[in-house]
Design a protein around this motif. Sequence first.
Motif, mmCIF file in Angstrom:
data_model
loop_
_atom_site.group_PDB
_atom_site.id
_atom_site.type_symbol
_atom_site.label_atom_id
_atom_site.label_comp_id
_atom_site.label_asym_id
_atom_site.label_seq_id
_atom_site.Cartn_x
_atom_site.Cartn_y
_atom_site.Cartn_z
ATOM 1 N N GLY A 139 -10.471 -0.790 13.636
ATOM 2 C CA GLY A 139 -10.916 -1.842 14.508
ATOM 3 C C GLY A 139 -10.576 -3.353 14.235
ATOM 4 N N VAL A 140 -10.976 -3.463 12.998
ATOM 5 C CA VAL A 140 -10.523 -4.938 12.515
ATOM 6 C C VAL A 140 -9.181 -5.106 12.567
ATOM 7 C CG1 VAL A 140 -10.807 -6.432 10.735
ATOM 8 C CG2 VAL A 140 -12.656 -4.960 11.076
ATOM 9 N N PHE A 141 -8.308 -4.061 12.009
ATOM 10 C CA PHE A 141 -7.111 -4.387 12.097
ATOM 11 C C PHE A 141 -6.254 -4.683 13.391
ATOM 12 C CE2 PHE A 141 -6.020 -1.143 8.472
ATOM 13 C CZ PHE A 141 -6.601 -1.900 7.588
ATOM 14 N N ALA A 142 -6.788 -3.894 14.580
ATOM 15 C CA ALA A 142 -6.601 -4.051 15.758
ATOM 16 C C ALA A 142 -6.923 -5.633 16.298
ATOM 17 C CB ALA A 142 -7.077 -3.101 16.955
ATOM 18 N N ALA A 143 -7.627 -6.355 16.040
ATOM 19 C CA ALA A 143 -8.152 -7.594 16.427
ATOM 20 C C ALA A 143 -7.577 -8.689 15.675
ATOM 21 C CB ALA A 143 -9.585 -7.554 16.608
ATOM 22 N N HIS A 144 -7.239 -8.449 14.255
ATOM 23 C CA HIS A 144 -7.075 -9.595 13.365
ATOM 24 C C HIS A 144 -5.772 -9.087 12.652
ATOM 25 C CE1 HIS A 144 -11.118 -11.351 14.118
ATOM 26 N NE2 HIS A 144 -11.231 -10.080 13.862
ATOM 27 N N PRO A 145 -4.977 -10.013 12.241
ATOM 28 C CA PRO A 145 -3.600 -9.604 11.709
ATOM 29 C C PRO A 145 -3.885 -9.470 10.160
ATOM 30 C CG PRO A 145 -3.595 -12.030 12.297
ATOM 31 C CD PRO A 145 -4.776 -11.357 13.024
ATOM 32 N N ILE A 146 -3.177 -8.846 9.466
ATOM 33 C CA ILE A 146 -3.124 -8.349 8.115
ATOM 34 C C ILE A 146 -2.130 -9.442 7.322
ATOM 35 C CG2 ILE A 146 -2.576 -6.535 6.352
ATOM 36 C CD1 ILE A 146 -3.396 -4.590 8.688
ATOM 37 N N ILE A 147 -2.590 -10.035 6.513
ATOM 38 C CA ILE A 147 -2.095 -10.818 5.290
ATOM 39 C C ILE A 147 -1.159 -9.970 4.445
ATOM 40 C CG2 ILE A 147 -1.838 -12.812 3.764
ATOM 41 C CD1 ILE A 147 -4.354 -13.873 5.294
ATOM 42 N N ALA A 148 -2.119 -9.466 3.896
ATOM 43 C CA ALA A 148 -1.584 -8.217 2.771
ATOM 44 C C ALA A 148 -2.375 -7.129 2.462
ATOM 45 C CB ALA A 148 -1.157 -9.126 1.483
ATOM 46 N N ALA A 149 -1.707 -6.158 1.843
ATOM 47 C CA ALA A 149 -2.541 -5.081 1.511
ATOM 48 C C ALA A 149 -2.094 -4.354 0.161
ATOM 49 C CB ALA A 149 -2.539 -4.039 2.387
ATOM 50 N N VAL A 150 -3.189 -3.875 -0.761
ATOM 51 C CA VAL A 150 -2.870 -3.207 -2.115
ATOM 52 C C VAL A 150 -3.590 -1.836 -2.033
ATOM 53 C CG1 VAL A 150 -2.471 -5.511 -3.201
ATOM 54 C CG2 VAL A 150 -4.562 -4.405 -3.297
ATOM 55 N N SER A 151 -2.974 -1.213 -3.094
ATOM 56 C CA SER A 151 -3.338 0.352 -3.514
ATOM 57 C C SER A 151 -4.442 -0.099 -4.599
ATOM 58 C CB SER A 151 -2.588 1.188 -3.666
ATOM 59 O OG SER A 151 -3.199 2.217 -3.930
ATOM 60 N N LEU A 152 -5.341 0.259 -4.891
ATOM 61 C CA LEU A 152 -6.294 -0.269 -5.984
ATOM 62 C C LEU A 152 -6.104 0.682 -7.213
ATOM 63 C CD1 LEU A 152 -9.824 -0.620 -4.219
ATOM 64 C CD2 LEU A 152 -7.897 -2.336 -4.616
ATOM 65 N N THR A 153 -4.897 0.401 -7.652
ATOM 66 C CA THR A 153 -4.073 1.258 -8.946
ATOM 67 C C THR A 153 -4.707 0.495 -10.404
ATOM 68 O OG1 THR A 153 -2.096 -0.050 -8.471
ATOM 69 C CG2 THR A 153 -2.516 2.131 -7.642
ATOM 70 N N ASN A 154 -5.149 -0.843 -10.382
ATOM 71 C CA ASN A 154 -5.561 -1.590 -11.481
ATOM 72 C C ASN A 154 -6.849 -1.282 -11.972
ATOM 73 O OD1 ASN A 154 -5.445 -3.284 -13.553
ATOM 74 N ND2 ASN A 154 -4.913 -4.990 -12.639
ATOM 75 N N SER A 155 -6.986 -0.175 -12.762
ATOM 76 C CA SER A 155 -8.292 0.071 -13.362
ATOM 77 C C SER A 155 -8.947 -0.823 -14.005
ATOM 78 C CB SER A 155 -8.040 1.457 -14.083
ATOM 79 O OG SER A 155 -7.202 1.225 -15.304
ATOM 80 N N HIS A 156 -8.383 -2.013 -14.505
ATOM 81 C CA HIS A 156 -8.965 -3.237 -15.240
ATOM 82 C C HIS A 156 -10.283 -3.700 -14.272
ATOM 83 C CE1 HIS A 156 -9.706 -6.788 -17.537
ATOM 84 N NE2 HIS A 156 -9.658 -7.392 -16.402
ATOM 85 N N TYR A 157 -10.133 -3.524 -12.976
ATOM 86 C CA TYR A 157 -11.018 -3.917 -12.310
ATOM 87 C C TYR A 157 -12.006 -2.984 -11.584
ATOM 88 C CZ TYR A 157 -8.435 -8.338 -12.389
ATOM 89 O OH TYR A 157 -7.831 -9.326 -12.878
#
Length: 298
Positions: free
Chosen positions: A108-126
């Motif tokens: 729903g948010v994607f349809a109303a607002h553009p996406i700047i960037a997306a990541v897969s949460l692969t860095n287990s440090h965080y």
Amino acid sequence: MEPSRVLTLLSDFGLSDPYVGVMKGAIAQVNASLTVIDLTHQIPPQDIALARFALMTAYPYFPAGAVHVAVVDPGVGGTRRAIAVAIGEMAAPPTGFLVGPDNGIFSGVFAAHPIIAAVSLTNSHYWRTPAPSVTFHGRDIFAPVGAHLASGVLLTEMGDRLEPETLVRLNVPVYRRLENCQLEADSIETPAAVLAEGGDVACSSYKLTGCIQAIDHFGNVITNIPEAQVSGKQWSLSINNVTLPGQHTYSDSLPGELLALVGSHGWVEVAVNGGNAQARLHLNRELAANRIEIVISC
């Protein structure tokens, strides 16, 4: 690091178990000074569609840069991706961040607002731990990642870049205009998005066929017909062989009466003055998920 941001939480965890409190504990371990706001934890279990609606309608009311952690995650521990997404225009700072499972909850948010960037949460440090529970990514991945983002850590530090077009969107039905006007189909994701895509129609009478997209705590039955399609017009709504005139406020009907009006979220809804439209019309959440047809004549 940037100044701390607001962080919101949405889940289907309820409040009788400690899950929400434990997520907040994981956030506090990262940064105890963050402002944490509960959107809701009363989403029915595994109801991704209602979670999508709740986040979509809440998103505009938060300050720029707010981080929204949403966990309705029936696929936890499986193959679905864990993601974080920056929302906004490319040439400006993000208006917000989304953290959670890649299962359509953010569509729903994607349809109303553009996406700047997306990541897969692969860095287990965080993450809270490099060996997260296979049943509680909300505690071990999403909450700590959200806290780090809200504390100013860059999105790009969180994991591998994803192409925005690969993110999961729910297959939400569209509403259609029929009869005196040419048939058109519009996205239902937000009232503003619908108006931008579909515009208005140059005729005095037409029909809209739509569906139910959510049922709230009060039993109000929320359709996918946006306010722009009925504003300033005389209209009625038909559902389950019941026809209701469009009203302006709940008090335009007598106590206990069914009515149709535009809710604060900007969508046409069916309500009962002082009662529960879901119960009156014998609807359940399974029917809502199956998109019951609604016809509006304007």
